[in-house]
Design an enzyme around this catalytic site. Structure first.
Site, PDB file in Angstrom:
ATOM      1  N   GLU A  98     -60.628  -3.317  67.188  1.00 19.77           N
ATOM      2  CA  GLU A  98     -61.909  -3.365  67.652  1.00 19.77           C
ATOM      3  C   GLU A  98     -62.905  -2.194  68.496  1.00 19.77           C
ATOM      4  O   GLU A  98     -62.047  -1.641  68.934  1.00 19.77           O
ATOM      5  CB  GLU A  98     -61.885  -4.798  68.664  1.00 19.77           C
ATOM      6  CG  GLU A  98     -61.853  -5.975  67.766  1.00 19.77           C
ATOM      7  CD  GLU A  98     -61.389  -7.440  68.914  1.00 19.77           C
ATOM      8  OE1 GLU A  98     -61.880  -8.593  68.338  1.00 19.77           O
ATOM      9  OE2 GLU A  98     -61.019  -7.132  69.978  1.00 19.77           O
ATOM     10  N   CYS A 111     -67.294   2.165  72.960  1.00 23.43           N
ATOM     11  CA  CYS A 111     -65.749   1.974  73.595  1.00 23.43           C
ATOM     12  C   CYS A 111     -64.833   1.800  72.200  1.00 23.43           C
ATOM     13  O   CYS A 111     -64.978   0.910  71.393  1.00 23.43           O
ATOM     14  CB  CYS A 111     -65.887   0.703  74.352  1.00 23.43           C
ATOM     15  SG  CYS A 111     -64.238   0.503  74.877  1.00 23.43           S
ATOM     16  N   CYS A 118     -50.721  -2.209  71.899  1.00 23.49           N
ATOM     17  CA  CYS A 118     -50.233  -1.348  72.926  1.00 23.49           C
ATOM     18  C   CYS A 118     -49.008  -1.727  73.272  1.00 23.49           C
ATOM     19  O   CYS A 118     -48.685  -2.953  73.523  1.00 23.49           O
ATOM     20  CB  CYS A 118     -51.411  -1.279  73.833  1.00 23.49           C
ATOM     21  SG  CYS A 118     -50.868  -0.219  75.378  1.00 23.49           S
ATOM     22  N   CYS A 122     -49.272  -4.242  80.080  1.00 18.17           N
ATOM     23  CA  CYS A 122     -49.863  -4.314  81.603  1.00 18.17           C
ATOM     24  C   CYS A 122     -49.981  -5.803  81.655  1.00 18.17           C
ATOM     25  O   CYS A 122     -50.496  -6.448  80.617  1.00 18.17           O
ATOM     26  CB  CYS A 122     -51.354  -3.816  81.671  1.00 18.17           C
ATOM     27  SG  CYS A 122     -51.049  -1.910  81.648  1.00 18.17           S
ATOM     28  N   CYS A 125     -53.708  -7.409  80.735  1.00 17.25           N
ATOM     29  CA  CYS A 125     -54.409  -6.939  79.535  1.00 17.25           C
ATOM     30  C   CYS A 125     -54.202  -7.719  78.232  1.00 17.25           C
ATOM     31  O   CYS A 125     -53.273  -7.852  77.988  1.00 17.25           O
ATOM     32  CB  CYS A 125     -54.189  -5.636  79.473  1.00 17.25           C
ATOM     33  SG  CYS A 125     -54.995  -4.758  77.816  1.00 17.25           S
ATOM     34  N   CYS A 336     -63.711  -5.294  79.161  1.00 16.82           N
ATOM     35  CA  CYS A 336     -62.361  -4.680  79.212  1.00 16.82           C
ATOM     36  C   CYS A 336     -61.366  -5.669  79.024  1.00 16.82           C
ATOM     37  O   CYS A 336     -61.209  -6.486  80.031  1.00 16.82           O
ATOM     38  CB  CYS A 336     -62.623  -3.906  80.604  1.00 16.82           C
ATOM     39  SG  CYS A 336     -63.737  -2.705  81.130  1.00 16.82           S
TER      40      CYS A 336
HETATM   41  N1  SAH Z   1     -54.687   2.048  77.787  1.00 21.00           N
HETATM   42  C1  SAH Z   1     -55.850   2.551  78.448  1.00 21.00           C
HETATM   43  C2  SAH Z   1     -57.325   2.382  77.693  1.00 21.00           C
HETATM   44  C3  SAH Z   1     -57.661   1.024  77.348  1.00 21.00           C
HETATM   45  S1  SAH Z   1     -57.858  -0.232  78.592  1.00 21.00           S
HETATM   46  C4  SAH Z   1     -55.925   2.542  79.925  1.00 21.00           C
HETATM   47  O1  SAH Z   1     -55.062   1.422  80.143  1.00 21.00           O
HETATM   48  O2  SAH Z   1     -56.527   3.009  80.718  1.00 21.00           O
HETATM   49  C5  SAH Z   1     -59.615  -0.004  79.551  1.00 21.00           C
HETATM   50  C6  SAH Z   1     -59.551  -0.586  80.941  1.00 21.00           C
HETATM   51  O3  SAH Z   1     -59.759  -1.747  80.990  1.00 21.00           O
HETATM   52  C7  SAH Z   1     -58.435   0.007  81.665  1.00 21.00           C
HETATM   53  O4  SAH Z   1     -59.093   0.398  82.873  1.00 21.00           O
HETATM   54  C8  SAH Z   1     -57.649  -1.372  81.983  1.00 21.00           C
HETATM   55  O5  SAH Z   1     -57.185  -1.203  82.804  1.00 21.00           O
HETATM   56  C9  SAH Z   1     -58.798  -2.247  81.790  1.00 21.00           C
HETATM   57  N2  SAH Z   1     -58.497  -3.646  81.928  1.00 21.00           N
HETATM   58  C10 SAH Z   1     -57.639  -4.225  81.226  1.00 21.00           C
HETATM   59  N3  SAH Z   1     -57.377  -5.437  81.203  1.00 21.00           N
HETATM   60  C11 SAH Z   1     -58.523  -5.944  81.883  1.00 21.00           C
HETATM   61  C12 SAH Z   1     -58.775  -7.070  82.118  1.00 21.00           C
HETATM   62  N4  SAH Z   1     -58.321  -8.259  81.626  1.00 21.00           N
HETATM   63  N5  SAH Z   1     -60.251  -7.147  82.777  1.00 21.00           N
HETATM   64  C13 SAH Z   1     -60.565  -6.091  83.321  1.00 21.00           C
HETATM   65  N6  SAH Z   1     -60.065  -4.787  82.956  1.00 21.00           N
HETATM   66  C14 SAH Z   1     -59.047  -4.627  82.122  1.00 21.00           C
HETATM   67 FE1  SF4 Z   2     -52.242  -0.722  77.188  1.00 19.67          FE
HETATM   68 FE2  SF4 Z   2     -53.779  -2.507  77.998  1.00 19.67          FE
HETATM   69 FE3  SF4 Z   2     -52.146  -1.468  79.619  1.00 19.67          FE
HETATM   70 FE4  SF4 Z   2     -54.393   0.158  78.584  1.00 19.67          FE
HETATM   71  S1  SF4 Z   2     -54.060  -1.798  80.082  1.00 19.67           S
HETATM   72  S2  SF4 Z   2     -52.152   0.666  78.894  1.00 19.67           S
HETATM   73  S3  SF4 Z   2     -54.487  -0.774  76.768  1.00 19.67           S
HETATM   74  S4  SF4 Z   2     -51.644  -2.678  78.054  1.00 19.67           S
END
Ligand code: SAH
Ligand code: SF4
Length: 346
Positions: A98, A111, A118, A122, A125, A336
């Site tokens: 996406e 974006c 991934c 985390c 996420c 995000c």
């Molecule tokens: N993997 C990279 C880039 C993709 S995530 C990273 O983690 O930086 C893009 C941003 O969205 C990151 O800062 C991530 O921590 C944040 N993010 C992930 N899950 C989220 C959520 N449920 N609500 C708000 N931000 C979130």
């Molecule tokens: Fe991967 Fe989501 Fe963590 Fe970014 S925030 S490193 S996309 S698991």
């Protein structure tokens, strides 16, 4: 000329300028052919060699035997009430990723995803719930821009879609080269931002090969909590990450942006704000506080506006430039951390 039709053709959409110049030099052509074809592909959006009128007739005839130009296709588009758009791209092997477009009065931000899924897990996420399938190719990364630049005004690109860009280092760097190349997309280095969860050795490599802006997903002010919500911290703990951030930019006017998602009762107390101030001492930076965006199957909640504001005030008083980022596109799961493709649908 007989040629083997089962031979795999080279997809020139995977090449940055240096690669294209090498490709043409190997064919016995002049290096400037590389720049010509770069413009045809990325500026004119032409994929048919026959239409590339400044190439010699012989070259136009020869190229299709060994090369092709293929980008992923858009198979679905959704528009949010706030104007944010989400695009589903179909890759040649059937995988999907996406891309999100966020229009604002003074800019249009795309974006972009860098991996299918991934591996980093985390806890907050949606992409993490997919696990890791594979890295995107250069054509698949830059193709998100290629497909959309004819329809949308794109002034900024953020590598903040699905995946950890620094774990797909070579392809992401080549794709960003194209984004910055004046003969391709010509974006300024200040307007292309890579976001990482903090892959320290790759950050050290990146500063040597690219000048793009850097965002780091922080989300916790100490190792104990960060280990829990971002398992990658066990490998690259905060002190190492802070050192990498401190020395990241060679230009003293540039700063790392830290992203910090506000999780109610988890990382949003005043004490944690003070810990964060201490942690960031000596690091030239900005902080983006993000509201947590929910997704199916997750139990976290975003901090209340009061808590968010109190947290922000502590950072501001300590002299740290802190903004609260608006949530965009949450009604179409485009915000995000909500990107999980069709597989992630409830
Ligand atoms: N993997 C990279 C880039 C993709 S995530 C990273 O983690 O930086 C893009 C941003 O969205 C990151 O800062 C991530 O921590 C944040 N993010 C992930 N899950 C989220 C959520 N449920 N609500 C708000 N931000 C979130
Ligand atoms: Fe991967 Fe989501 Fe963590 Fe970014 S925030 S490193 S996309 S698991």
């Amino acid at each position: 000329m007989p040629y083997n039709i089962t031979m795999k053709k080279i997809n020139l959409a995977n090449y940055n300028k240096a690669d294209l110049i090498d490709f043409f030099t190997d064919l016995g052509e002049k290096p400037f052919r590389g720049t010509q074809i770069l413009k045809w592909i990325h500026q004119q959006r032409v994929t048919d060699f026959a239409a590339m009128t400044n190439l010699s007739a012989a070259l136009r005839e020869k190229l299709p035997h060994s090369a092709e130009i293929i980008f992923p296709e858009i198979v679905k588009e959704q528009v949010s009430q706030d104007g944010t758009r989400k695009f589903l791209f179909q890759l040649q092997d059937g995988n999907q990723v996406e891309t999100v477009y966020i229009p604002e009065p003074d800019r249009g931000t795309l974006c972009v995803s860098s991996q299918v899924g991934c591996a980093l897990g985390c806890k907050f996420c949606a992409t993490a719930t997919l696990g890791f399938t594979r890295n995107l190719t250069v054509a698949e990364i830059v193709g998100q821009l290629w497909r959309l630049k004819s329809k949308l005004l794109i002034t900024n690109v953020v590598l903040m879609g699905m995946g950890e860009p620094l774990l797909n280092f070579d392809n992401v760097v080549a794709a960003m080269d194209l984004m910055l190349d004046d003969n391709a997309y010509g974006l300024s280095k200040y307007r292309v931002t890579l976001s990482t969860s903090g892959i320290v050795p790759k950050m050290q490599l990146l500063r040597e090969v690219s000048e793009v802006s850097l965002a780091v997903s922080l989300h916790a002010p100490n190792d104990e909590l960060r280990n829990k919500i971002m398992p990658v911290n066990k490998k690259y703990p905060l002190q190492e990450l802070m050192t990498a951030c401190k020395y990241y930019f060679k230009d003293p006017r540039r700063m790392v942006t830290f992203e910090y998602v506000m999780l109610a009762g988890v990382n949003d107390s005043k004490e944690q704000a003070r810990q964060l101030v201490k942690l960031l001492q000596g690091v030239r930076c900005k902080i983006n506080l993000l509201r947590f965006n929910s997704f199916p199957g997750c139990n976290w909640q975003s901090s209340s506006e009061e808590v968010l504001d109190a947290f922000r005030q502590i950072l501001l008083k300590a002299g740290i430039n802190t903004i609260t980022r608006k949530t965009r596109g949450s009604d179409i799961a485009a915000a995000c951390g909500q990107l999980a493709g069709e597989k992630g649908k409830s």
